[in-house]
Design a protein around this motif. Structure first.
Motif, PDB file in Angstrom:
ATOM      1  N   HIS A 840       0.922  -1.194  -0.123  1.00 37.55           N
ATOM      2  CA  HIS A 840       0.015   0.192  -0.104  1.00 37.55           C
ATOM      3  C   HIS A 840       0.882   1.220  -0.131  1.00 37.55           C
ATOM      4  O   HIS A 840       2.072   1.243   0.563  1.00 37.55           O
ATOM      5  N   ILE A 841       0.470   2.412  -0.471  1.00 38.26           N
ATOM      6  CA  ILE A 841       0.750   3.742  -0.226  1.00 38.26           C
ATOM      7  C   ILE A 841      -0.315   4.579   0.421  1.00 38.26           C
ATOM      8  O   ILE A 841      -1.550   4.302   0.146  1.00 38.26           O
ATOM      9  N   ILE A 842       0.161   5.336   1.478  1.00 37.89           N
ATOM     10  CA  ILE A 842      -1.054   5.911   2.306  1.00 37.89           C
ATOM     11  C   ILE A 842      -0.663   7.069   2.290  1.00 37.89           C
ATOM     12  O   ILE A 842       0.319   7.983   1.912  1.00 37.89           O
ATOM     13  N   ASP A 843      -1.648   7.965   2.981  1.00 34.36           N
ATOM     14  CA  ASP A 843      -1.587   9.251   3.223  1.00 34.36           C
ATOM     15  C   ASP A 843      -1.494  10.199   2.010  1.00 34.36           C
ATOM     16  O   ASP A 843      -0.531  10.769   1.405  1.00 34.36           O
ATOM     17  N   PHE A 844      -2.788  10.347   1.458  1.00 36.37           N
ATOM     18  CA  PHE A 844      -2.619  11.268   0.147  1.00 36.37           C
ATOM     19  C   PHE A 844      -3.347  12.880   0.797  1.00 36.37           C
ATOM     20  O   PHE A 844      -4.174  13.483  -0.273  1.00 36.37           O
ATOM     21  N   SER A 845      -3.170  13.142   1.995  1.00 38.15           N
ATOM     22  CA  SER A 845      -3.484  14.361   2.400  1.00 38.15           C
ATOM     23  C   SER A 845      -2.968  15.675   1.670  1.00 38.15           C
ATOM     24  O   SER A 845      -3.354  16.847   1.626  1.00 38.15           O
ATOM     25  N   ASP A 846      -1.642  15.286   1.086  1.00 35.72           N
ATOM     26  CA  ASP A 846      -0.792  16.608   0.443  1.00 35.72           C
ATOM     27  C   ASP A 846      -0.788  16.080  -0.870  1.00 35.72           C
ATOM     28  O   ASP A 846      -0.097  16.884  -1.792  1.00 35.72           O
ATOM     29  N   VAL A 847      -2.012  15.498  -1.516  1.00 35.70           N
ATOM     30  CA  VAL A 847      -2.280  15.304  -2.891  1.00 35.70           C
ATOM     31  C   VAL A 847      -2.471  16.719  -3.543  1.00 35.70           C
ATOM     32  O   VAL A 847      -3.079  17.693  -3.045  1.00 35.70           O
ATOM     33  N   SER A 848      -1.859  16.972  -4.759  1.00 29.68           N
ATOM     34  CA  SER A 848      -1.631  18.164  -5.450  1.00 29.68           C
ATOM     35  C   SER A 848      -1.836  17.817  -6.955  1.00 29.68           C
ATOM     36  O   SER A 848      -1.833  16.789  -7.620  1.00 29.68           O
ATOM     37  N   ILE A 849      -1.510  18.852  -7.666  1.00 28.34           N
ATOM     38  CA  ILE A 849      -1.301  18.636  -9.135  1.00 28.34           C
ATOM     39  C   ILE A 849      -0.041  19.381  -9.593  1.00 28.34           C
ATOM     40  O   ILE A 849       0.488  20.508  -8.877  1.00 28.34           O
ATOM     41  N   GLY A 850       0.686  18.718 -10.334  1.00 23.40           N
ATOM     42  CA  GLY A 850       1.969  19.581 -10.801  1.00 23.40           C
ATOM     43  C   GLY A 850       2.653  18.922 -11.874  1.00 23.40           C
ATOM     44  O   GLY A 850       2.245  17.730 -12.256  1.00 23.40           O
ATOM     45  N   ASP A 851       3.958  18.841 -11.776  1.00 26.90           N
ATOM     46  CA  ASP A 851       4.879  18.340 -12.722  1.00 26.90           C
ATOM     47  C   ASP A 851       5.253  16.965 -12.193  1.00 26.90           C
ATOM     48  O   ASP A 851       5.592  16.664 -10.745  1.00 26.90           O
ATOM     49  N   PRO A 852       5.188  15.809 -12.985  1.00 26.73           N
ATOM     50  CA  PRO A 852       5.209  14.544 -12.232  1.00 26.73           C
ATOM     51  C   PRO A 852       6.919  14.492 -11.330  1.00 26.73           C
ATOM     52  O   PRO A 852       7.000  13.494 -10.553  1.00 26.73           O
ATOM     53  N   LEU A 853       7.881  15.095 -12.005  1.00 35.77           N
ATOM     54  CA  LEU A 853       9.016  14.932 -11.627  1.00 35.77           C
ATOM     55  C   LEU A 853       9.196  15.246  -9.929  1.00 35.77           C
ATOM     56  O   LEU A 853       9.974  15.024  -9.297  1.00 35.77           O
ATOM     57  N   LEU A 854       8.124  16.039  -9.446  1.00 36.12           N
ATOM     58  CA  LEU A 854       7.925  16.560  -8.068  1.00 36.12           C
ATOM     59  C   LEU A 854       7.756  15.477  -7.121  1.00 36.12           C
ATOM     60  O   LEU A 854       8.282  15.341  -6.136  1.00 36.12           O
ATOM     61  N   ASP A 855       6.982  14.127  -7.788  1.00 36.22           N
ATOM     62  CA  ASP A 855       7.010  13.036  -7.010  1.00 36.22           C
ATOM     63  C   ASP A 855       8.225  12.065  -7.006  1.00 36.22           C
ATOM     64  O   ASP A 855       8.409  11.379  -5.958  1.00 36.22           O
ATOM     65  N   ILE A 856       9.169  12.264  -8.020  1.00 35.24           N
ATOM     66  CA  ILE A 856      10.587  11.536  -8.179  1.00 35.24           C
ATOM     67  C   ILE A 856      11.442  11.943  -6.881  1.00 35.24           C
ATOM     68  O   ILE A 856      12.334  11.207  -6.307  1.00 35.24           O
ATOM     69  N   ILE A 857      11.384  13.246  -6.654  1.00 33.21           N
ATOM     70  CA  ILE A 857      12.236  13.838  -5.788  1.00 33.21           C
ATOM     71  C   ILE A 857      12.462  13.163  -4.548  1.00 33.21           C
ATOM     72  O   ILE A 857      13.368  12.538  -3.693  1.00 33.21           O
TER      73      ILE A 857
END
Length: 969
Positions: A840-857
């Protein structure tokens, strides 16, 4: 300069200083501290007296510390400073003997000169104030000394190899080329090779000599750790439950020459310390809590309770202040000899002077005697934590009635933003008795009950991180069930846990959940919101950032879950199932719950959002992702303190990745990277929570900022509306705000980010940071873009769950495809070696929209820890381009061909620099060799170079695939 008062009437000072002659010598020296080495060189040519002032060694010593890094002493501080500032070359410099002038005498400079050359051989007197005992039983130590008074122990180190090996001569033979950290003279981190430091020790004549005070000596020279062990009396250290990376600095190697030492201080975090001397002699002075030493001033900041202590150097205090003290005001004293260990209880002031070359080791620890005080010191919002650190609220003889009342602390003179407190504290009966101790009940009266202790912003002087502190309390609760009453008291002080437990009980009662057991009393995890595990359920109470921030976090999370349901995304299989959600409301001391599914404006808060109630339908996600992003730019209003959003989900089986990281095999880690690649791809392929028809007024967004965040300079930052597609405008707005404050933010973070790179950051970034987005101007002048993606924003090691399985069931994990099929095929068979699979992946309270690269960091730096093979495995499963528009237009767009923006690694590095969190600190901790980097390009290639190879390979693959499809058609 004459070293004795002049015998003639001629005073060179009057003519040589001109109008500056009215200034005292100490003021002139303070002014010169502000000048650069070049200006000092010019000023020294003005007159004979200014030449004397500008060539003072203490002045040039401080100039050496304006630059961090490794230090090599060149025989004088002036020569060393000029070399470090690249103002002279060793092979061309000609040595000039300093000029001498008669007719000038400065008592201030003479005192400094005397301190530089005085001998401490007469400081051998030991008055016997401190008990010397060969050894003690644990029970005897606990009964008489632990947390109560200091003692010298003479037999604890006799069997250590260090007793014979830790001499200056032997250490330099073995560790001569090892770098050790030097006592801080500035915020810069100064390192010296040990052989260079020994050369300095032998040559120096400083009034406050440098000494090695290194908490990382175990990493610099691991074999040193084999030469000693923690004495049996001090082995019960609660911080041992944390990993070495998590726990605060706790052990130091201390090496110093004659006249060096530690000025008056209380140990950080109200911890307790032991210090064992291996060679040389040390002079100790100690005062119990409640006695601020003479000559020391404590500044207490009323805003956050932090303190700043002004103290003379150790040598200055012994030479200038100690002789003036009456017998009743003198401290407890002792001379520590080789092989002796001194014990310093919580909160005791102490000052140390090295009487000759010394080598020592010291450790700070937490046990039952000081646990509550450490928790009190960690508590955010403790208005007078600084006062307790300084020992100014200690209670004489355990009798609270004899102490200063709380009213006396509110005296008119104490209401300033900063309190100044000097000398021994006098209590209401006029006494200054030496027998003082802390009283936790008295000190805890000053906790700010209105502040959210669980996730309030911590002051920079707290020496352990909030995440580590929360995990520490959880581990203590599990590991030490016999002292849970004590741990509960500490948790109430540090995170106000009783408040959150009352909220939990109401949620459980309302939703017919089982009552939490004793094992489930404390929040779990390291996040900034209280999270409780109750049977098969997880209850999360949103508290971080105040009510409005918490409201939008729950609203965004509920909207995201609705999005998964709406599009039947396979990602649903790998996020927790929602059981209930709503609000906890505190009224007249009682809690009640109000259900809320994220739609509309719930009645509990309708009065707070009357405008929204009129504008938005009951079926819309009023406080979802869009509203959250808009509000973040304006700044949250956190005025409501009696309502808390909450979410109840199904408990994930297994454990969070952060706790079991060390248990994973290489194959497990590769499977995790592959799993994350698939799930992040599914996340980034989701449609946005709102349609493209949503209009963003960029000018209005900027003007809605709080006044302190918007000024005339912002007018040039507003993005040209015709260029930025509406769905990108909030993202662009956020980047612009980060770009504007980047230099200040990097300077605040400081070490381990190299100062040279901080200076080059703004030059490295594009002038228009919106160029980083997936928007390209084609050869015809038109702007083309792809849509931003849904992003998690916080994929870190505490937001990933893994489950143990039999290894026989996991022989051939697929690298791609629906991972849920692989998970469903596993059985809980008995036998075989335990392996771990992600679930599982949990805690989507910080979900947003933006450049996918921001998730890779965060994923690469925190989860994969910079392991390039794991990143490569992740990317193989991810299989999406990071720049859809740029890749398609790169061959035809001349501007893009010539731009560094075509490098995916460049965009990723820019996002790291602009990031709201200190991801750069993680980069320079993971890749320590990059601390010597001279360009951001070098950092970019080392950290993010794999993204370029991936992007090129993927682009070629897609191009070949398109050509094949065209040929077939």
């Amino acid at each position: 300069m004459s070293l004795s008062p002049p015998s003639v009437t001629f005073d060179r000072r009057i003519d040589a200083l001109g109008d500056l002659k009215i200034l005292p010598d100490n003021t002139i020296c303070a002014i010169l501290e502000l000048l650069s080495p070049t200006d000092l060189g010019r000023l020294s040519c003005v007159s004979s007296v200014m030449y004397i002032f500008c060539n003072e060694e203490p002045l040039w010593m401080n100039k050496c510390f304006s630059i961090g890094g490794s230090l090599e002493y060149k025989g004088s501080w002036k020569k060393t400073a000029l070399s470090r500032h690249n103002l002279c070359k060793d092979n061309t410099e000609t040595y000039h003997k300093p000029l001498q002038f008669d007719g000038f005498f400065s008592f201030y400079l003479y005192k400094r000169w005397y301190r530089c050359h005085t001998s401490l051989s007469s400081f051998s007197l030991d008055t016997g104030d401190l008990e010397r005992i060969e050894d003690l039983s644990q029970d005897g130590f606990s009964l008489i000394y632990d947390g109560k008074k200091p003692i010298l122990l003479t037999g604890l180190a006799e069997t250590w190899p260090a007793r014979k090996k830790w001499t200056i001569e032997q250490l330099v033979k073995i560790y001569g080329d090892s770098f050790f950290r030097i006592s801080q003279k500035s915020p810069k981190k100064i390192m010296m090779k040990f052989k260079d430091y020994v050369s300095y020790m032998q040559a120096q004549h400083d009034e406050d000599p440098l000494y090695i005070f290194d908490d990382k000596f175990g990493e610099a020279a691991p074999s040193l750790l084999e030469d000693y062990e923690v004495p049996h009396l001090f082995k019960d250290d609660f911080f041992n439950l944390l990993s070495h990376e998590q726990r605060p600095p706790f052990r130091w190697l201390i090496i110093g020459p004659e006249r060096s030492g530690a000025s008056w201080h209380v140990d950080p975090g109200l911890t307790t310390a032991w210090n064992t001397l291996l060679c040389g002699r040390k002079r100790w002075a100690l005062y119990p809590p409640g006695r601020v030493p003479a000559g020391v001033t404590v500044h207490v900041n009323e805003v956050d309770g932090d303190i700043n202590i002004e103290s003379p150097t150790s040598l200055q205090w012994w030479l200038d202040i100690y002789p003036q003290l009456s017998d009743e005001d003198k401290p407890i004293e002792c001379t520590q000899l080789p092989g002796e260990t001194i014990y310093v209880p919580t909160g005791w002031w102490h000052c140390v002077l090295n009487l000759e070359n010394t080598v020592a080791v010291t450790q700070n620890y937490v046990n039952e005697s000081n646990f509550e005080f450490v928790c009190l010191d960690l508590a955010p919002g403790h208005c007078h934590k600084g006062v307790s650190r300084a020992g100014l609220m200690a209670v004489p003889g355990h009798q609270i009635e004899n102490a200063q009342s709380s009213d006396s602390l509110n005296h008119a003179d104490m209401t300033r933003k900063e309190k100044r407190l000097k000398n021994p504290t006098e209590f209401s009966d006029g006494t200054t008795n030496k027998c003082f101790s802390y009283d936790i009940e008295f000190l805890s009266q000053y906790l700010d009950e209105e502040r959210n202790h669980y996730c309030a912003v911590w002051s920079p002087n707290i020496y352990i991180g909030q995440r580590e502190m929360r995990e520490w309390l959880c581990k203590l609760w599990v590991a030490k069930p016999d002292i849970r009453e004590l741990i509960w008291k500490g948790a109430c002080l540090a995170i106000n846990v009783e408040k959150w437990r009352n909220c939990l009980l109401e949620v459980c009662s309302n939703h017919k959940l089982p009552a939490p057991s004793d094992d489930e009393k404390l929040p779990v995890g390291t996040g900034s919101n209280p999270v409780f595990v109750v049977s098969d359920n997880v209850v999360k109470i949103y508290a971080e950032g105040g009510f409005e921030s918490a409201l939008h976090c729950l609203g965004a999370e509920l909207e995201f879950y609705n999005l998964l349901q709406k599009y039947d995304s396979p990602l649903r299989e790998h996020v927790p199932e929602i059981i209930a959600s709503g609000f906890l409301v505190l009224e007249n001391g009682l809690h009640r719950t109000i259900p809320w599914d994220g739609r509309g404006v719930p009645g509990a808060i309708s009065e707070l959002y009357r405008d929204s109630n009129r504008e938005i339908s009951v079926d819309s996600f009023t406080f979802g992702v869009l509203r959250k992003m808009q509000t973040e730019l304006k700044g949250f209003n956190s005025s409501c303190k009696t309502i808390w959003p909450y979410l109840v989900t199904k408990r994930c089986k297994g454990d969070i990745f952060g706790k079991i990281r060390e248990k994973l095999s290489e194959e497990d880690a590769l499977n995790l990277a592959s799993f994350l690649g698939v799930q992040v791809r599914l996340l980034h392929q989701l449609p946005l929570p709102f349609g493209n028809e949503t209009h963003f007024d960029i000018n209005q967004t900027m003007l809605n900022k709080r006044p302190r965040e918007f000024d005339a300079e912002d007018s040039g930052d507003i993005v040209e509306g015709s260029r930025i597609p509406s769905e990108w405008k909030l993202v662009a707005d956020s980047l612009i705000a980060s770009r504007r404050n980047v230099r200040r933010r990097l300077e605040q973070w400081g070490d381990p980010i190299p100062e040279a790179l901080i200076e080059k950051a703004e030059e490295y970034l594009p002038n228009d940071v919106t160029d980083l987005l997936d928007i390209v101007k084609d050869d015809h002048g038109s702007y083309t873009s792809s849509s931003p993606s849904c992003i998690h924003s916080d994929i870190m090691d505490d937001n990933i769950f893994m489950k143990p399985v039999s290894s026989s069931c996991n022989k051939h994990a697929p690298e791609d495809g629906p991972v849920k099929n692989r998970l469903n095929s596993l059985s809980n068979g008995i036998g075989g070696n335990e392996k771990w699979i992600p679930t599982h992946i949990i805690d989507f309270s910080d979900v947003s929209i933006g450049d996918p690269l921001l998730d890779i960091i965060p994923l690469y730096l925190d989860v994969l820890r910079g392991e390039r093979p794991l990143l490569k495995k992740f990317l193989e499963s991810y299989a999406l381009p990071f720049s859809k528009v740029k890749d398609q237009d790169a061959l035809t767009n001349k501007w893009l061909q010539e731009s560094k923006l075509k490098r995916t690694s460049y965009r990723a590095m820019c996002y790291c620099i602009l990031h709201d969190d200190n991801v750069l600190g993680a980069i320079f901790s993971l890749w320590e060799e990059l601390k010597a980097a001279t360009s951001w390009e070098a950092v970019e290639e080392t950290v993010w170079g794999e993204l370029n190879y991936y992007q090129q390979s993927l682009s070629k693959h897609l191009t070949d695939e398109n050509q094949t499809n065209t040929t077939q058609i």
